[in-house]
Write a protein that holds these residues in place. Sequence first.
Motif, mmCIF file in Angstrom:
data_model
loop_
_atom_site.group_PDB
_atom_site.id
_atom_site.type_symbol
_atom_site.label_atom_id
_atom_site.label_comp_id
_atom_site.label_asym_id
_atom_site.label_seq_id
_atom_site.Cartn_x
_atom_site.Cartn_y
_atom_site.Cartn_z
ATOM 1 N N LEU A 1 0.816 -1.216 0.000
ATOM 2 C CA LEU A 1 0.000 0.000 0.000
ATOM 3 C C LEU A 1 0.849 1.265 0.000
ATOM 4 O O LEU A 1 0.736 2.112 -0.900
ATOM 5 C CB LEU A 1 -0.923 -0.013 1.220
ATOM 6 C CG LEU A 1 -1.823 1.217 1.397
ATOM 7 C CD1 LEU A 1 -2.764 1.371 0.215
ATOM 8 C CD2 LEU A 1 -2.614 1.118 2.701
ATOM 9 N N PHE A 2 1.704 1.411 1.003
ATOM 10 C CA PHE A 2 2.457 2.660 1.156
ATOM 11 C C PHE A 2 3.647 2.756 0.200
ATOM 12 O O PHE A 2 3.881 3.797 -0.405
ATOM 13 C CB PHE A 2 2.950 2.796 2.600
ATOM 14 C CG PHE A 2 1.856 2.871 3.611
ATOM 15 C CD1 PHE A 2 0.713 3.597 3.360
ATOM 16 C CD2 PHE A 2 1.955 2.201 4.820
ATOM 17 C CE1 PHE A 2 -0.312 3.667 4.287
ATOM 18 C CE2 PHE A 2 0.938 2.263 5.757
ATOM 19 C CZ PHE A 2 -0.201 2.992 5.484
ATOM 20 N N LEU B 1 5.393 5.984 -1.555
ATOM 21 C CA LEU B 1 6.153 6.620 -0.477
ATOM 22 C C LEU B 1 7.580 6.099 -0.396
ATOM 23 O O LEU B 1 8.442 6.754 0.203
ATOM 24 C CB LEU B 1 5.444 6.409 0.863
ATOM 25 C CG LEU B 1 4.041 6.997 0.974
ATOM 26 C CD1 LEU B 1 3.462 6.719 2.353
ATOM 27 C CD2 LEU B 1 4.053 8.494 0.696
ATOM 28 N N GLY B 2 7.829 4.927 -0.971
ATOM 29 C CA GLY B 2 9.180 4.385 -0.970
ATOM 30 C C GLY B 2 9.626 3.930 0.409
ATOM 31 O O GLY B 2 8.836 3.785 1.346
ATOM 32 N N PRO C 1 8.096 -5.535 10.476
ATOM 33 C CA PRO C 1 7.449 -4.681 9.470
ATOM 34 C C PRO C 1 8.382 -3.626 8.894
ATOM 35 O O PRO C 1 8.255 -3.255 7.725
ATOM 36 C CB PRO C 1 6.295 -4.032 10.258
ATOM 37 C CG PRO C 1 6.692 -4.115 11.678
ATOM 38 C CD PRO C 1 7.487 -5.365 11.805
ATOM 39 N N ILE C 2 9.366 -3.156 9.691
ATOM 40 C CA ILE C 2 10.295 -2.148 9.198
ATOM 41 C C ILE C 2 11.243 -2.750 8.157
ATOM 42 O O ILE C 2 11.553 -2.126 7.128
ATOM 43 C CB ILE C 2 11.090 -1.540 10.369
ATOM 44 C CG1 ILE C 2 10.147 -0.935 11.401
ATOM 45 C CG2 ILE C 2 12.047 -0.484 9.869
ATOM 46 C CD1 ILE C 2 9.293 0.179 10.870
ATOM 47 N N ILE C 3 11.716 -3.965 8.423
ATOM 48 C CA ILE C 3 12.573 -4.643 7.442
ATOM 49 C C ILE C 3 11.796 -4.940 6.159
ATOM 50 O O ILE C 3 12.323 -4.834 5.053
ATOM 51 C CB ILE C 3 13.156 -5.933 8.041
ATOM 52 C CG1 ILE C 3 14.162 -5.595 9.147
ATOM 53 C CG2 ILE C 3 13.829 -6.779 6.975
ATOM 54 C CD1 ILE C 3 14.763 -6.805 9.817
ATOM 55 N N THR C 4 10.515 -5.287 6.305
ATOM 56 C CA THR C 4 9.705 -5.646 5.145
ATOM 57 C C THR C 4 9.569 -4.489 4.171
ATOM 58 O O THR C 4 9.606 -4.690 2.947
ATOM 59 C CB THR C 4 8.313 -6.110 5.607
ATOM 60 O OG1 THR C 4 8.452 -7.193 6.526
ATOM 61 C CG2 THR C 4 7.484 -6.576 4.423
ATOM 62 N N ILE C 5 9.427 -3.267 4.667
ATOM 63 C CA ILE C 5 9.268 -2.122 3.770
ATOM 64 C C ILE C 5 10.609 -1.591 3.284
ATOM 65 O O ILE C 5 10.647 -0.616 2.528
ATOM 66 C CB ILE C 5 8.481 -0.988 4.454
ATOM 67 C CG1 ILE C 5 9.255 -0.405 5.633
ATOM 68 C CG2 ILE C 5 7.111 -1.471 4.880
ATOM 69 C CD1 ILE C 5 8.601 0.825 6.224
ATOM 70 N N GLY C 6 11.726 -2.193 3.721
ATOM 71 C CA GLY C 6 13.018 -1.856 3.142
ATOM 72 C C GLY C 6 13.863 -0.896 3.926
ATOM 73 O O GLY C 6 14.617 -0.114 3.317
ATOM 74 N N GLU D 1 11.050 17.586 4.458
ATOM 75 C CA GLU D 1 11.887 16.748 3.613
ATOM 76 C C GLU D 1 12.311 15.461 4.320
ATOM 77 O O GLU D 1 12.539 14.430 3.683
ATOM 78 C CB GLU D 1 13.124 17.530 3.170
ATOM 79 C CG GLU D 1 12.808 18.736 2.288
ATOM 80 C CD GLU D 1 14.067 19.488 1.903
ATOM 81 O OE1 GLU D 1 15.172 18.999 2.223
ATOM 82 O OE2 GLU D 1 13.946 20.557 1.279
ATOM 83 N N TRP D 2 12.443 15.523 5.644
ATOM 84 C CA TRP D 2 12.892 14.352 6.393
ATOM 85 C C TRP D 2 11.910 13.193 6.304
ATOM 86 O O TRP D 2 12.292 12.036 6.513
ATOM 87 C CB TRP D 2 13.122 14.726 7.852
ATOM 88 C CG TRP D 2 11.914 15.291 8.536
ATOM 89 C CD1 TRP D 2 11.516 16.596 8.531
ATOM 90 C CD2 TRP D 2 10.947 14.586 9.319
ATOM 91 N NE1 TRP D 2 10.359 16.749 9.267
ATOM 92 C CE2 TRP D 2 9.995 15.528 9.765
ATOM 93 C CE3 TRP D 2 10.817 13.253 9.694
ATOM 94 C CZ2 TRP D 2 8.918 15.175 10.558
ATOM 95 C CZ3 TRP D 2 9.736 12.885 10.486
ATOM 96 C CH2 TRP D 2 8.806 13.840 10.907
ATOM 97 N N LEU D 3 10.653 13.482 5.966
ATOM 98 C CA LEU D 3 9.666 12.414 5.870
ATOM 99 C C LEU D 3 9.971 11.437 4.733
ATOM 100 O O LEU D 3 9.615 10.263 4.805
ATOM 101 C CB LEU D 3 8.271 13.002 5.684
ATOM 102 C CG LEU D 3 7.665 13.725 6.890
ATOM 103 C CD1 LEU D 3 6.367 14.404 6.508
ATOM 104 C CD2 LEU D 3 7.451 12.756 8.042
#
Length: 308
Positions: A136-137, A143-144, A221-226, A249-251
Amino acid sequence: MNDAKKLERLRVIIARHKRWDLIFLIAGILALMIALLTFMALFIQMVIDGAPRLSWEFFTSFPSRRAESAGILSAWVGTTLVMLVTAVSAVPLGIAAGVYLEEYAPKNFFTELIEINVTNLAGVPSIIYGLLALGLFVYQLGLGQSILAAGLTLALLILPIVIVATREAIRSIPIAIREGSYALGATKWETVADHLLPYSAPGILTGVIIGLARAIGETAPIITIGALTFIAFLPASPIKSEFPFISFEWLSAPFTVMPIQMFNWVSRPEEEFQYNAAAAGLILVVMTLTMNALAIYLRYRMRQKIKW
């Protein structure tokens, strides 16, 4: 004679129940002591291994291939920013959803289905949220591998916890509070805003802190999104010297978090990296315990102000 036999039999049953109560009490204490002693042994070993590495340089240095000069600067900054996005995203939405489901939603099949699913989502493995966020994200919304994607992923993870805690806190308020408010002419929203939310704030706060404490230690979940396992730079500062003095920009910056940094160090064969991982784990445990202690303190102070 029959009455005497019945009385004797009753005494035997009561004595047997007391023995079983004592057995279960001893078993519960033993189980609790085993869990506490195991945690204390692991925590003490982590303190022994990690405490010598704690220094100002450890907090202000980037990760390095040399264990003696490696630090957690990018990891704790990334953790702080991700948790900021998580809190801003999940807490208002979770509280609003809990208030709606408890006070405004009609009681029908659709709302009952939502309530059941919200309760079930609180027990879903975190990797499922990571896979959902990846599709999704990261891919659909584009969002990358960014701080925003990570924060929204963890927000999804703790959202059911915040909703359930909000509903349970509101349910604990005596019905006389609502009736008294309506009797004085208050509207539905005035009752919720002036009475229900202030009185249920300690319980809601406890649920929020528990959810954030779970999110801060999540890795799957953090590892899954890269998320990156090695990063030697910081995101752009959220504060600028030019107008409007705030930058977002930090987002969209790449990031790492402390659990991933610990995983990276633990996977190294050098023993010195194990000490670095122990030091990072010690900091993470202290952060989690601090959050829980803050929740207990704030709940105590808020309950002192409540006068039914």
